[in-house]
Structures are given as structure tokens and as C-alpha cells.
Design a protein around this motif. Structure first.
Motif, mmCIF file in Angstrom:
data_model
loop_
_atom_site.group_PDB
_atom_site.id
_atom_site.type_symbol
_atom_site.label_atom_id
_atom_site.label_comp_id
_atom_site.label_asym_id
_atom_site.label_seq_id
_atom_site.Cartn_x
_atom_site.Cartn_y
_atom_site.Cartn_z
ATOM 1 N N HIS A 125 -1.923 0.768 12.800
ATOM 2 C CA HIS A 125 -2.399 0.599 11.434
ATOM 3 C C HIS A 125 -3.859 1.010 11.269
ATOM 4 C CE1 HIS A 125 -1.882 -0.638 7.306
ATOM 5 N NE2 HIS A 125 -0.615 -0.828 7.593
ATOM 6 N N HIS A 164 0.840 -1.202 0.000
ATOM 7 C CA HIS A 164 0.000 0.000 0.000
ATOM 8 C C HIS A 164 0.867 1.241 0.000
ATOM 9 C CE1 HIS A 164 0.684 0.776 4.344
ATOM 10 N NE2 HIS A 164 0.510 -0.520 4.544
ATOM 11 N N HIS A 179 3.897 1.817 13.993
ATOM 12 C CA HIS A 179 2.736 2.704 14.129
ATOM 13 C C HIS A 179 1.440 1.926 14.197
ATOM 14 C CE1 HIS A 179 1.439 2.248 9.854
ATOM 15 N NE2 HIS A 179 2.721 2.009 9.664
ATOM 16 N N HIS A 185 7.546 -2.142 11.074
ATOM 17 C CA HIS A 185 8.101 -2.439 9.756
ATOM 18 C C HIS A 185 9.400 -3.249 9.888
ATOM 19 C CE1 HIS A 185 6.191 1.050 7.233
ATOM 20 N NE2 HIS A 185 5.354 0.638 8.172
HETATM 21 CU CU1 C2O Z 1 0.956 -1.340 6.368
HETATM 22 CU CU2 C2O Z 1 3.481 1.412 7.954
HETATM 23 O O1 C2O Z 1 2.185 0.103 7.104
#
Ligand code: C2O
Ligand code: CU
Length: 562
Positions: free
Chosen positions: A529, A242, A527, A480
């Protein structure tokens, strides 16, 4: 000696303020200050009270004009204090036009726990390494894709229209399917009129420079521009991609799509797969829950005896509840990671937080099977031998608990490991200003981005994160570049299959202990989501010592990751 009633009012008032602006995690100094204020006011009240009560005679409080004046003075004082605080909060909440996401955090952060926050990019005598050096491998790609972002007016299955921003003219974007080990090259081409964008590979632990975060790992790609991402598919399973520029708006409008990595040896033939992304679109008929842009019942024919796999992706902000009627089934993967020894589930309700994924498997029976998103029970996916038939949606059932499902297996670390670092995080909410606007803020340890202190680690360290949610909504927290192992949930050790997540959904009041190995150097987003929460403060970063970013965020730079 009696207890003055006003003391109770003062206690209540301070408690109320503490609920709104609680110091988190509970730190000694702010607690002492607030209790100190209560104690001081109590002493004053008590002494004045004692003055009025002498020899069993209570002297009356002032009345008439004298009383009115006192009330007016007190009210004015409160207004000045509250107004002053609000004004100060409003002014200091304004984001600079140009900042480094990580520097802001370091400048304003006051971190909890034993973390050395001074050890930023130049800490520990490490040479400064820009994250741009952590790119995917060179060489001839095994798979190549092009994602073209455009503005598009698209229709849901009901005919409702969506003013979308979409990859390759479709919502969701095209399914990217690769094989484990493939070197993948994706070219993002921006043909929107005025929407700078990026692509982030949700759940893929790619090298940092390929992570697609505007203002942190790259500049947003402007209209007319393009950007090439390269990464090797090291994992298997169900993921998604995304936009990570203004993501709370762009993902909502359709800039996302599924990403599937098949295992390296040919997968068992004959498995019928359905990749299903749940998302809420803004349409001309209002907010609409969809499964792959279908807001009506979709029918598919599947011969009895066929092994079926449904790859379920929650591409929405809020948690969703799914049911599968008509067959027992197994949850064979969570966030892409395989479940060890999954067992059959019957009439079970599956909660899936924003950003998360489940793989469901079953053998097609001779009667219909129906997948339902409980937010839209009339829609869903109906599988049957001839594509016909009816089956009522299952609307309730016992809830699936991934921390107790499947069987334990060996993990490289666990609850009893020696951790090199640990972090305590408290998610909360409070009224306040964000970038000069009044909002309900979503906070991490009382801070909002970019003022949330970074989680600083050194490469190779074993890290423990204890996180709890004292706010009134759920938060799907997404780190992430790493997968975290769930050690415990709400104080109970995870007893099922090892659970490796990239998105951990904490319901209101829940807490988790998580662990991960710091083995992917870079600067990483961490973060909520619920992308609106992320945009309203619930964003922090995991930083490796000695690594810096050349990219800036802020209005003047065109980069806004959330
Ligand atoms: Cu799916 Cu920082 O995102
Ligand atoms: Cu949230």
C-alpha cells in the motif's frame, strides 16, 4: 601454497551480485549455480596461480602491452555481459498493451511452495465462474451515497493549494457513515476531464465484483460515466475508500475518503468522534503532511468527562508516527477490528503503516489533549474544554506493539491449526527495468507484477502466509477481500488480543506469519500500500480456483489498477 588474492575479489563480486539479485525465497538451484560459478572461477585462478609458483619461484604476471590487452579483453567481456543483461531486462520488462492481470501471472510465474499453479481458472475440474457473478445483494438499499469525482483546485488550512482530483469537491472525500447490516449503494459519477477512475472499499470484505479494481473486477469508469457499487456492511469500525485506477497518482491527488461502520445497536450516546485521515499532498509549497487537509493546528472544544474516539486513518504511502499528549488512552480497534480488553497507554508512540487504521479512546480531561503526526509536529488536533489553551506535542515515547496489546480471545484458527496451503513470500528490491524504464524495483519472490505468481486457493481452505521483508524500506501489504490473523511477528507468537489486519506493515528486516480462511471467492489484489511500490511491481493476486475475470488491463484497455 598460498591463497590467490583474486579469489577474494571474485567471491566479493559474486556476493555483491547475489545481494542485488538474490534468489528469494532461497531456492537450491540458483544458489548452486552461483556457488558453482564461484567454485569454477576459483579453480581456474588457483591452477594459473599454481602454474606461476613452481619450486618456490613466483613467475611475474605479464606486463606492458600484454597486460593492457588482457585488461581490455576482460573489461569488454564484462561490459558485453552487463549490457546484454540490461538490454534483455529492458526489453522483457515492457508490459503488453492488453493483458489479463491473472493470466500474465500464470504464464510467467514460477511459484514457491506446494501450490499447484497449473490449477488456474480451469483447474480442478471446476466450472469456470466469471467474478462478475459475485455482486452485492439485490433489494432496496438502506443507505445511498453519490461520489462525484472532479478536478478541483483546493486549499489546505494554511492556504497552500493542491491541484486535486477529489470526490464531491473536497479532500478527503465525504465521510460515508453506515450501520452494520446496512445494504449500501454508492454511485460513482466521473466528472473529471480526463481521469478514468473507480472506488475501492479498503478493508471491507465485499463481494468480488464490488471491489473496485480497474482491470480486474471492473473497467475504469471513464469521464462522463458512472458505476453503482452495492454491498452489505458486515463489519464494524474504521475503513476508507479510494480510487483503484492509477491509484499511486489518484489517491495522492485526493481521490479517497473515510468510511465508518457503526455497530448495529445504537452506539453509546455522547461519544465525541473525530475521524482523522493523514495524507501527504503535493502543494504549491511542496509535499505537505496533513490531517484531513489541515496542515496547521486544528482546535476543537470538548467538555471534560466526554468520551472521545479518534478514528485514525493513514491514507499516505509511508508509515506515520502519532502521539497523543495530555491523557492516557486505549487503542480500541486496529484496521476496524475491535481489540479485546485494551489497557491504558501512557505517552506511547503509535506507528501506523500506509492504509492502516487505529481507533483511540479516552475520557476528555479538564486540560488539553493533543494529537500529533510526528511528520508535522506544528500541526495536529488540539482538544480542550474551551477550544483554547496550549499543550506541547509529545515527540517521543515507547512504541506501541499491537501483537502484545490487549488479551487473547478465542479465534477460529491459530498457529497450531492444520493449514491446507501455505505460501512463503519475500519482499525485496533490486535495480532493473519496469515497463521499459529504469527503476529501483520492488519485488515479491524476485518477481514484479504482472509476473508475480498468483496465490491460488480453493474456497474454504485455511491458508498460512509467511512473509518477510529483506528490502531496505517498509511495505504495508494489503490483501483485498479478507482479513488475516497475525500468528507471529519476527518469530514471536502474537500474545495480545487477536489481531485481524487488512494491511500488515513489515519494516525492513521484519517477518510475519499470517493466516486466513479463503471464504470470499474471487480474484483479489494483494499489494504493497505504498502505492508507488505497487505501481513499480509489488503487486500480486489471490486467486480462487475456477474463477476468471472478463476484464483486461494495459495501455490499450484504459485500465491501470496501481
Ligand atoms: Cu487500499 Cu488495493 O487498496
Ligand atoms: Cu512497499
Amino acid at each position: 601454497m598460498s591463497f590467490p588474492a583474486r579469489a577474494v575479489a571474485v567471491g566479493g563480486l559474486v556476493s555483491f551480485v547475489m545481494i542485488l539479485f538474490a534468489p528469494a525465497p532461497p531456492l537450491l538451484a540458483p544458489a548452486l549455480v552461483s556457488y558453482g560459478v564461484v567454485a569454477l572461477v576459483l579453480v581456474v585462478i588457483w591452477r594459473r596461480h599454481a602454474d606461476r609458483v613452481r619450486d618456490g619461484v613466483v613467475r611475474p604476471l605479464p606486463r606492458g602491452a600484454a597486460r593492457a590487452r588482457r585488461v581490455a579483453v576482460a573489461t569488454a567481456a564484462v561490459l558485453v555481459l552487463v549490457g546484454g543483461y540490461a538490454g534483455w531486462d529492458w526489453q522483457t520488462s515492457k508490459l503488453p498493451d492488453d493483458y489479463r492481470m491473472t493470466e500474465q501471472a500464470m504464464t510467467y510465474g514460477t511459484g514457491p511452495g506446494p501450490v499447484d499453479h497449473s490449477a488456474h481458472s480451469h483447474g480442478a475440474g471446476l466450472p469456470d465462474r466469471p467474478l462478475t457473478q459475485f455482486t452485492g445483494p439485490a433489494g432496496k438499499p438502506d443507505k445511498r451515497f453519490t461520489l462525484v469525482a472532479t478536478d478541483a483546485r483546493l486549499k489546505l488550512s494554511s492556504g497552500a493549494t493542491v491541484d486535486a482530483t477529489a470526490f464531491n469537491g473536497q479532500i478527503p472525500g465525504p465521510e460515508l457513515r453506515v450501520r452494520q447490516g446496512d445494504l449500501v449503494e454508492v454511485t460513482l459519477v466521473n466528472r473529471t476531464t480526463d481521469t478514468p477512475t473507480t472506488v475501492h472499499w479498503h478493508g471491507l470484505d465485499v463481494p468480488n465484483a464490488e471491489d473496485g479494481v480497474a482491470g480486474l473486477t471492473q473497467d475504469a469508469v471513464p469521464p462522463g460515466g458512472s458505476h453503482v457499487y452495492r454491498w452489505r456492511a458486515g463489519q464494524v469500525g474504521t475503513y476508507w475508500y479510494h480510487s483503484h485506477q492509477a491509484s499511486s497518482t489518484q489517491v495522492r491527488r485526493g481521490l479517497f475518503g473515510p468510511l465508518v461502520i457503526d455497530p448495529a445497536p445504537p452506539a453509546p450516546a455522547g461519544v465525541r468522534e473525530f475521524v482523522v485521515a493523514a495524507h501527504v499532498f503535493d502543494t504549491d509549497k511542496g509535499d505537505t503532511s496533513t490531517l484531513n487537509a489541515a496542515d496547521t493546528l486544528r482546535r476543537e472544544s470538548v467538555p471534560p468527562g466526554t468520551p472521545v474516539r479518534i478514528r485514525l486513518i493513514n491514507a499516505d504511502n509511508f508509515r506515520k508516527y502519532f502521539t497523543l499528549a495530555g491523557t492516557p488512552f486505549k487503542v480500541t480497534a486496529v484496521d476496524g477490528g475491535p481489540v479485546n480488553a485494551p489497557t491504558d497507554l501512557y505517552r506511547t508512540k503509535l506507528m501506523l503503516g500506509g492504509g492502516g487504521r487505529y481507533d483511540l479512546e479516552f475520557t476528555m480531561p479538564s486540560a488539553p489533549v493533543r494529537l500529533t503526526d510526528l511528520a508535522a509536529v506544528g500541526a495536529g488536533l488540539l482538544l480542550s474544554p474551551d477550544g483554547q489553551g496550549e499543550l506541547a506535542p509529545l515527540t517521543d515515547g515507547p512504541e506501541f506493539d499491537a501483537t502484545r496489546y490487549g488479551s487473547p480471545a478465542a479465534t477460529p484458527f491459530g498457529p497450531d491449526s492444520d493449514f491446507d496451503r501455505s505460501f512463503d513470500l519475500v519482499l525485496d528490491n533490486r535495480p532493473g527495468f519496469y515497463d521499459g524504464q529504469p527503476y529501483y524495483l520492488w519485488t515479491i519472490n524476485g518477481h514484479v507484477s504482472p509476473h508475480v505468481p498468483m496465490l491460488m486457493v480453493r474456497e474454504g481452505e485455511l491458508v498460512k502466509v509467511t512473509i518477510s521483508n529483506r528490502s531496505f524500506l517498509e511495505h504495508p501489504m494489503h490483501l483485498h477481500g479478507h482479513h488475516v490473523l497475525v500468528l507471529s511477528r519476527n518469530g514471536h507468537r502474537a500474545t495480545g488480543s487477536p489481531l485481524w489486519l487488512d494491511t500488515v506493515t513489515l519494516l525492513s528486516g521484519e517477518s510475519y506469519e499470517l493466516a486466513f480462511r479463503a471464504d470470499n471467492p474471487g480474484l483479489w489484489m494483494d499489494h504493497c500500500h505504498n502505492l508507488k511500490h505497487a505501481a513499480m511491481g509489488m503487486t500480486m493476486h489471490l486467486g480462487y480456483e475456477g474463477i476468471s475475470t472478463p476484464f483486461h488491463a494495459g495501455r490499450a484497455t484504459g485500465n491501470t489498477p496501481d
